[in-house]
Scaffold this motif. Structure first.
Motif, PDB file in Angstrom:
ATOM      1  N   LEU A  98       8.098   7.542   1.306  1.00  0.00           N
ATOM      2  CA  LEU A  98       7.112   6.459   1.372  1.00  0.00           C
ATOM      3  C   LEU A  98       7.690   5.156   0.831  1.00  0.00           C
ATOM      4  CD1 LEU A  98       3.891   8.331   0.176  1.00  0.00           C
ATOM      5  CD2 LEU A  98       4.415   7.569   2.498  1.00  0.00           C
ATOM      6  N   TRP A  99       8.397   5.235  -0.284  1.00  0.00           N
ATOM      7  CA  TRP A  99       8.942   4.022  -0.905  1.00  0.00           C
ATOM      8  C   TRP A  99       9.988   3.384   0.003  1.00  0.00           C
ATOM      9  CZ3 TRP A  99       7.386   1.631  -5.400  1.00  0.00           C
ATOM     10  CH2 TRP A  99       8.174   0.545  -5.826  1.00  0.00           C
ATOM     11  N   ALA A 100      10.877   4.205   0.541  1.00  0.00           N
ATOM     12  CA  ALA A 100      11.933   3.672   1.417  1.00  0.00           C
ATOM     13  C   ALA A 100      11.335   3.063   2.678  1.00  0.00           C
ATOM     14  CB  ALA A 100      12.918   4.781   1.773  1.00  0.00           C
ATOM     15  N   GLY A 101      10.369   3.748   3.288  1.00  0.00           N
ATOM     16  CA  GLY A 101       9.756   3.240   4.516  1.00  0.00           C
ATOM     17  C   GLY A 101       9.000   1.948   4.302  1.00  0.00           C
ATOM     18  N   SER A 102       8.237   1.872   3.221  1.00  0.00           N
ATOM     19  CA  SER A 102       7.457   0.665   2.947  1.00  0.00           C
ATOM     20  C   SER A 102       8.365  -0.505   2.578  1.00  0.00           C
ATOM     21  CB  SER A 102       6.449   0.922   1.822  1.00  0.00           C
ATOM     22  OG  SER A 102       7.106   1.339   0.637  1.00  0.00           O
ATOM     23  N   THR A 103       9.401  -0.233   1.795  1.00  0.00           N
ATOM     24  CA  THR A 103      10.327  -1.294   1.393  1.00  0.00           C
ATOM     25  C   THR A 103      11.075  -1.848   2.598  1.00  0.00           C
ATOM     26  OG1 THR A 103      10.614  -0.310  -0.800  1.00  0.00           O
ATOM     27  CG2 THR A 103      12.314  -1.854  -0.060  1.00  0.00           C
ATOM     28  N   SER A 104      11.498  -0.966   3.490  1.00  0.00           N
ATOM     29  CA  SER A 104      12.195  -1.405   4.702  1.00  0.00           C
ATOM     30  C   SER A 104      11.284  -2.278   5.568  1.00  0.00           C
ATOM     31  CB  SER A 104      12.669  -0.187   5.496  1.00  0.00           C
ATOM     32  OG  SER A 104      13.232  -0.574   6.721  1.00  0.00           O
ATOM     33  N   ALA A 105      10.027  -1.864   5.718  1.00  0.00           N
ATOM     34  CA  ALA A 105       9.081  -2.640   6.531  1.00  0.00           C
ATOM     35  C   ALA A 105       8.839  -4.021   5.924  1.00  0.00           C
ATOM     36  CB  ALA A 105       7.765  -1.880   6.657  1.00  0.00           C
ATOM     37  N   MET A 106       8.734  -4.095   4.605  1.00  0.00           N
ATOM     38  CA  MET A 106       8.503  -5.383   3.944  1.00  0.00           C
ATOM     39  C   MET A 106       9.717  -6.303   4.088  1.00  0.00           C
ATOM     40  SD  MET A 106       6.631  -3.844   0.550  1.00  0.00           S
ATOM     41  CE  MET A 106       6.404  -5.401  -0.315  1.00  0.00           C
ATOM     42  N   SER A 107      10.913  -5.735   3.969  1.00  0.00           N
ATOM     43  CA  SER A 107      12.126  -6.548   4.109  1.00  0.00           C
ATOM     44  C   SER A 107      12.230  -7.107   5.519  1.00  0.00           C
ATOM     45  CB  SER A 107      13.358  -5.698   3.792  1.00  0.00           C
ATOM     46  OG  SER A 107      13.322  -5.237   2.459  1.00  0.00           O
ATOM     47  N   THR A 108      11.914  -6.271   6.512  1.00  0.00           N
ATOM     48  CA  THR A 108      11.965  -6.725   7.900  1.00  0.00           C
ATOM     49  C   THR A 108      10.948  -7.834   8.150  1.00  0.00           C
ATOM     50  OG1 THR A 108      12.682  -4.534   8.642  1.00  0.00           O
ATOM     51  CG2 THR A 108      11.738  -5.985  10.299  1.00  0.00           C
ATOM     52  N   ALA A 109       9.743  -7.686   7.576  1.00  0.00           N
ATOM     53  CA  ALA A 109       8.704  -8.707   7.754  1.00  0.00           C
ATOM     54  C   ALA A 109       9.137 -10.039   7.152  1.00  0.00           C
ATOM     55  CB  ALA A 109       7.401  -8.235   7.128  1.00  0.00           C
ATOM     56  N   ARG A 110       9.728  -9.990   5.952  1.00  0.00           N
ATOM     57  CA  ARG A 110      10.179 -11.235   5.314  1.00  0.00           C
ATOM     58  C   ARG A 110      11.287 -11.893   6.132  1.00  0.00           C
ATOM     59  NH1 ARG A 110       9.751  -7.947   0.304  1.00  0.00           N
ATOM     60  NH2 ARG A 110       7.831  -8.594  -0.755  1.00  0.00           N
ATOM     61  N   MET A 111      12.174 -11.066   6.716  1.00  0.00           N
ATOM     62  CA  MET A 111      13.243 -11.608   7.544  1.00  0.00           C
ATOM     63  C   MET A 111      12.660 -12.273   8.791  1.00  0.00           C
ATOM     64  SD  MET A 111      16.326  -9.599   9.489  1.00  0.00           S
ATOM     65  CE  MET A 111      15.147  -8.901  10.669  1.00  0.00           C
ATOM     66  N   ARG A 112      11.712 -11.605   9.439  1.00  0.00           N
ATOM     67  CA  ARG A 112      11.149 -12.138  10.676  1.00  0.00           C
ATOM     68  C   ARG A 112      10.338 -13.399  10.426  1.00  0.00           C
ATOM     69  NH1 ARG A 112       9.315  -7.036  14.491  1.00  0.00           N
ATOM     70  NH2 ARG A 112      11.435  -6.506  15.151  1.00  0.00           N
ATOM     71  N   ARG A 113       9.841 -13.588   9.220  1.00  0.00           N
ATOM     72  CA  ARG A 113       9.140 -14.828   8.904  1.00  0.00           C
ATOM     73  C   ARG A 113      10.071 -16.031   8.983  1.00  0.00           C
ATOM     74  NH1 ARG A 113       4.959 -13.802   3.853  1.00  0.00           N
ATOM     75  NH2 ARG A 113       3.071 -13.746   5.135  1.00  0.00           N
ATOM     76  N   ARG A 114      11.342 -15.780   8.728  1.00  0.00           N
ATOM     77  CA  ARG A 114      12.298 -16.890   8.727  1.00  0.00           C
ATOM     78  C   ARG A 114      12.836 -17.184  10.125  1.00  0.00           C
ATOM     79  NH1 ARG A 114      14.015 -13.952   3.983  1.00  0.00           N
ATOM     80  NH2 ARG A 114      15.745 -13.004   5.125  1.00  0.00           N
ATOM     81  N   ILE A 115      12.711 -16.221  11.026  1.00  0.00           N
ATOM     82  CA  ILE A 115      13.290 -16.380  12.359  1.00  0.00           C
ATOM     83  C   ILE A 115      12.711 -17.578  13.123  1.00  0.00           C
ATOM     84  CG2 ILE A 115      13.387 -15.305  14.645  1.00  0.00           C
ATOM     85  CD1 ILE A 115      13.996 -12.668  13.308  1.00  0.00           C
ATOM     86  N   GLY A 150       0.822  -1.210   0.000  1.00  0.00           N
ATOM     87  CA  GLY A 150       0.000   0.000   0.000  1.00  0.00           C
ATOM     88  C   GLY A 150       0.852   1.255   0.000  1.00  0.00           C
ATOM     89  N   GLY A 151       1.958   1.232   0.779  1.00  0.00           N
ATOM     90  CA  GLY A 151       2.872   2.368   0.803  1.00  0.00           C
ATOM     91  C   GLY A 151       3.547   2.595  -0.538  1.00  0.00           C
ATOM     92  N   ARG A 152       3.909   1.509  -1.216  1.00  0.00           N
ATOM     93  CA  ARG A 152       4.527   1.644  -2.534  1.00  0.00           C
ATOM     94  C   ARG A 152       3.544   2.239  -3.550  1.00  0.00           C
ATOM     95  NH1 ARG A 152       8.284  -3.716  -3.723  1.00  0.00           N
ATOM     96  NH2 ARG A 152      10.055  -3.093  -2.397  1.00  0.00           N
ATOM     97  N   LEU A 153       2.306   1.787  -3.491  1.00  0.00           N
ATOM     98  CA  LEU A 153       1.294   2.355  -4.394  1.00  0.00           C
ATOM     99  C   LEU A 153       1.077   3.837  -4.100  1.00  0.00           C
ATOM    100  CD1 LEU A 153      -1.344  -0.547  -4.474  1.00  0.00           C
ATOM    101  CD2 LEU A 153       0.209   0.151  -6.302  1.00  0.00           C
ATOM    102  N   ALA A 154       1.067   4.188  -2.809  1.00  0.00           N
ATOM    103  CA  ALA A 154       0.923   5.596  -2.437  1.00  0.00           C
ATOM    104  C   ALA A 154       2.097   6.407  -2.968  1.00  0.00           C
ATOM    105  CB  ALA A 154       0.824   5.728  -0.916  1.00  0.00           C
ATOM    106  N   ALA A 155       3.311   5.845  -2.922  1.00  0.00           N
ATOM    107  CA  ALA A 155       4.487   6.552  -3.433  1.00  0.00           C
ATOM    108  C   ALA A 155       4.363   6.825  -4.930  1.00  0.00           C
ATOM    109  CB  ALA A 155       5.749   5.731  -3.149  1.00  0.00           C
ATOM    110  N   VAL A 156       3.880   5.834  -5.666  1.00  0.00           N
ATOM    111  CA  VAL A 156       3.677   6.027  -7.111  1.00  0.00           C
ATOM    112  C   VAL A 156       2.631   7.107  -7.361  1.00  0.00           C
ATOM    113  CG1 VAL A 156       2.872   4.926  -9.229  1.00  0.00           C
ATOM    114  CG2 VAL A 156       4.390   3.677  -7.666  1.00  0.00           C
ATOM    115  N   GLY A 157       1.552   7.097  -6.559  1.00  0.00           N
ATOM    116  CA  GLY A 157       0.518   8.120  -6.711  1.00  0.00           C
ATOM    117  C   GLY A 157       1.045   9.519  -6.432  1.00  0.00           C
ATOM    118  N   VAL A 158       1.927   9.645  -5.435  1.00  0.00           N
ATOM    119  CA  VAL A 158       2.491  10.955  -5.108  1.00  0.00           C
ATOM    120  C   VAL A 158       3.355  11.470  -6.253  1.00  0.00           C
ATOM    121  CG1 VAL A 158       4.127  12.143  -3.589  1.00  0.00           C
ATOM    122  CG2 VAL A 158       2.391  10.641  -2.617  1.00  0.00           C
TER     123      VAL A 158
END
Length: 379
Positions: free
Chosen positions: A234-251, A196-204
């Motif tokens: 927005l793009w940096a914040g959303s991308t960072s959050a997604m990367s962290t979520a994918r990492m925590r899925r593996r923990i 959603g954050g990435r889509l918002a970034a494109v819209g901005v």
């Protein structure tokens, strides 16, 4: 002498101006830049509202910037107050170029907590904007009317924009909470809100091209520059959050018991050469020094053993290459996932001793083995 705990050091480039609900209020150096820009932009409006101001119109513009950021402070303070009521420490509130940020320690444990902490900020901004909008018709003409009108428009806009369902905006955290509640998986909520954050970034990015057809105003260079800055944020914040979520899925795949090395217990005064020989014979990957009654007192450092020349090992006691078993170096054998990662983060070391609930030694856990398991889980 005060017994109060020392305050954490401030981030570089910030100035402490006070505290709210026990949290430091910091102003970043970038705030002074945006305050100056607001003063320059608002100055002509102030001149129209109060003719004859002359150079004082810039002072009026700066005063409006301060008032505007006080409302931003209310927005962030609402996050802090709700977070504290839910049991989360809040170290600071920082005002910066793009608004504000509340430093909350720890992660929400339930979708409800995530929702409440996130939604209260936009609701506060909407409330401030609504109050200003209501009192505006009763406000005398001049600078006061300009300030009230500006507060109404700015806070209503901030409140609505923050409800856009994309991270790192508050609306993204609201969406994360809703998806988390429906799916039962916090990481799925984060990834959905990240998109959603990435889509918002494109819209901005495309917004300046649309504003002429919507509002009839032609975009200028400043419009494109601001759109680019906000979109990048927005793009940096959303991308960072997604990367962290994918990492925590593996923990959760990290299980200390499965990663433990077979361990040999030896007397503290045993020559290192003999301890290494016994460990090789037993095919043990870790060595623990124990007292005469068998109580573990130290864990041998593999790096220290390798750094000791073989010809010296017969004359060196094993205890000289062992680290004292402090509390943080003994972990439950059943520790897994994020709890394991947090334990390692609290007490960094190369090796840890895993013990059963009855105190019996299970094995040695090497940080290198944890890192390798995590990398393998990523593929």
């Amino acid at each position: 002498m005060s017994d109060s705990p020392p305050r954490p050091s401030r981030p570089p480039g910030t100035l402490r101006v006070g505290s709210i609900a026990g949290s430091d209020v910091l102003v970043s150096s970038s705030w002074f830049v945006v305050a100056a820009l607001i003063a320059i932009i608002v100055a002509p409006v102030a001149e129209v509202a109060q003719p004859g101001l002359g150079p004082w119109k810039y002072v009026a513009g700066l005063a409006f910037a301060v008032i505007l950021y006080l409302s931003v402070l209310l927005h962030e303070a609402s996050h802090a107050i709700v977070a504290r009521r839910l049991g989360f420490p809040v170290t600071s509130i920082t005002l910066h170029f793009l608004g504000g940020m509340t430093a909350i320690e720890g992660e929400a444990r339930t979708p409800r907590q995530e929702f409440l902490i996130a939604v209260v900020g936009p609701l506060t901004s909407l409330a401030v904007g609504a109050v200003a909008f209501v009192v505006r018709p009763f406000t005398p003409d001049g600078l006061l009317l300009m300030a009230v009108g500006g507060l109404a428009g700015a806070n209503l806009l901030v409140g609505l924009l923050n409800l856009v369902p994309g991270l790192p905006l508050d609306g993204g955290r609201v969406l994360k909470a809703l998806v988390w509640q429906l799916s039962g998986d916090v990481h799925t909520g984060t990834i959905v809100a990240g998109w959603g954050g990435r889509l918002a970034a494109v819209g901005v990015v495309f917004w300046p091209l649309l504003q002429e057809s919507i509002f009839g105003t032609e975009p200028d260079l400043l419009d494109f520059a601001l759109a680019f800055i906000v979109a990048a944020f927005l793009w940096a914040g959303s991308t960072s959050a997604m990367s962290t979520a994918r990492m925590r899925r593996r923990i959760p795949q990290l299980v200390a018991r499965n990663l433990a090395r077979r361990t040999l217990a030896v007397p503290s005064d045993l020559p290192l050469a003999e301890a290494v020989r016994r460990a090789q014979d037993a095919e043990a990957g870790g060595i623990v020094t124990v007292t005469s009654s068998g109580v573990p007192v130290g864990i041998v450092s593999e790096a220290a053993v390798e750094a000791t020349p073989p010809e010296r090992r017969p004359w060196v006691a094993t205890s000289t290459v062992a680290r004292t078993l402090d509390r943080g170096l003994q972990l439950p054998a059943d520790i897994t996932g994020e709890e394991l990662v947090m334990a390692i983060s609290r007490t960094p070391a190369a090796e840890y001793l895993l013990v059963e609930t009855d105190g019996a030694v299970f094995g040695v856990l090497a940080t290198a083995d944890v890192d390798r398991a995590f990398r393998e889980a990523a593929h």
